[in-house]
Design a protein around this motif. Sequence first.
Motif, short mmCIF file in Angstrom:
data_model
loop_
_atom_site.label_atom_id
_atom_site.label_comp_id
_atom_site.label_asym_id
_atom_site.label_seq_id
_atom_site.Cartn_x
_atom_site.Cartn_y
_atom_site.Cartn_z
N SER A 138 -22.67 -31.28 53.16
CA SER A 138 -23.53 -31.48 51.99
C SER A 138 -24.01 -30.15 51.42
O SER A 138 -24.01 -29.97 50.19
CB SER A 138 -24.73 -32.37 52.35
OG SER A 138 -25.47 -31.80 53.41
N GLY A 142 -23.25 -28.64 47.79
CA GLY A 142 -24.37 -28.29 46.93
C GLY A 142 -24.30 -26.84 46.48
O GLY A 142 -24.57 -26.52 45.32
N THR A 163 -17.14 -32.91 40.79
CA THR A 163 -17.59 -34.29 40.59
C THR A 163 -16.75 -35.25 41.42
O THR A 163 -17.27 -36.17 42.08
CB THR A 163 -17.52 -34.67 39.11
OG1 THR A 163 -18.36 -33.79 38.34
CG2 THR A 163 -17.96 -36.11 38.88
N VAL A 166 -17.66 -35.01 45.00
CA VAL A 166 -18.91 -35.71 45.31
C VAL A 166 -18.62 -37.15 45.74
O VAL A 166 -19.16 -37.65 46.74
CB VAL A 166 -19.85 -35.70 44.09
CG1 VAL A 166 -20.99 -36.70 44.28
CG2 VAL A 166 -20.42 -34.31 43.87
N PHE A 170 -19.48 -38.32 49.54
CA PHE A 170 -20.56 -39.30 49.69
C PHE A 170 -20.06 -40.75 49.57
O PHE A 170 -20.84 -41.65 49.28
CB PHE A 170 -21.65 -39.04 48.65
CG PHE A 170 -22.38 -37.75 48.87
CD1 PHE A 170 -23.31 -37.62 49.88
CD2 PHE A 170 -22.11 -36.65 48.07
CE1 PHE A 170 -23.98 -36.43 50.09
CE2 PHE A 170 -22.78 -35.45 48.26
CZ PHE A 170 -23.72 -35.34 49.28
N SER A 189 -23.73 -42.29 45.10
CA SER A 189 -23.07 -41.74 43.91
C SER A 189 -23.51 -42.48 42.65
O SER A 189 -23.64 -41.88 41.57
CB SER A 189 -21.54 -41.83 44.06
OG SER A 189 -21.11 -41.06 45.16
N PHE A 192 -26.80 -41.11 41.67
CA PHE A 192 -26.63 -39.81 41.00
C PHE A 192 -26.40 -40.01 39.50
O PHE A 192 -27.00 -39.33 38.66
CB PHE A 192 -25.43 -39.06 41.58
CG PHE A 192 -25.63 -38.52 42.96
CD1 PHE A 192 -26.88 -38.16 43.43
CD2 PHE A 192 -24.55 -38.37 43.81
CE1 PHE A 192 -27.06 -37.66 44.71
CE2 PHE A 192 -24.70 -37.86 45.09
CZ PHE A 192 -25.97 -37.51 45.55
N ILE A 237 -27.55 -33.91 42.37
CA ILE A 237 -26.95 -33.87 43.70
C ILE A 237 -27.57 -32.76 44.54
O ILE A 237 -27.89 -32.94 45.72
CB ILE A 237 -25.43 -33.68 43.60
CG1 ILE A 237 -24.79 -34.93 43.00
CG2 ILE A 237 -24.81 -33.38 44.97
CD1 ILE A 237 -23.37 -34.75 42.56
#
Length: 258
Positions: A138, A142, A163, A166, A170, A189, A192, A237
């Motif tokens: 993570s 990030g 994207t 992500v 997740f 997600s 988000f 995120i």
Amino acid sequence: MKPVVQLLYFGYHQAMSCIFPVAIFGTLALTRIWEVPFLHRYDAILLILLAVQYLMYSSGLETWDEIKVICLFHVIGLALELYKVHMGSWSYPEPGVSKLFGVPLYSGFMYASVASFMCQVWRRLRMDMTGWPGGMASFALGGAIYFNFFTHHFIPDFRWWLTALVFVVFRKTWIIYRVRATTYRMPLSVAFVIVGFFIWAAENIATFLGAWTYPDQREAWRMVGVSKISSWFLLVIISVIIVAQLKHVKAARRAEPG
């Protein structure tokens, strides 16, 4: 009748979690309408938001741990603002004593307000997560997202690759939240995307109130492009990763014997 009651409770806690963002918009609107005596607008906004933050802490609306997270986001956001303004992505055309290299110090609070919302809603809805990918994955994601906001000015923009990543990282992560005695869950997600959309809507209000100005808004205000939702999606995120990781660390410390 129960779904209506649940929705009202959920709406109440969402609204209470938005106190600091609402304070920012209220301050922007009021200082746009009424000129503060003896102060530049940007300086007045900074002083008002500092006072709001102090009142939220002293009244118990925010805890000391939440204040520390908010300060961290203020620094992260301010660093991004300094770079973006330098690169000409947007500007703060009004004068102010509290401007650093063309960026008013209050601007960091706009990022901090996202952290404030995350901390508040996490506590109020007694949130938790399942399928969290862990600190290494993570934080690496990030960090890559954050640095892409800087590097895309001189190397290719990896926004869409990030994207997609992500949704991969997740894919097994669900948010657990509680409204009264009922427990609900949602794919992280999806959360988000929802929060990113609402921040984009808030961004349109903020630019209309003169919080900052994009190059295509210098002559007259126009709506911020829908593509900016992806930027806010990625920024959310980062906030969730930091808040969630800190919550996991704190929970682990409480669980330790002795």
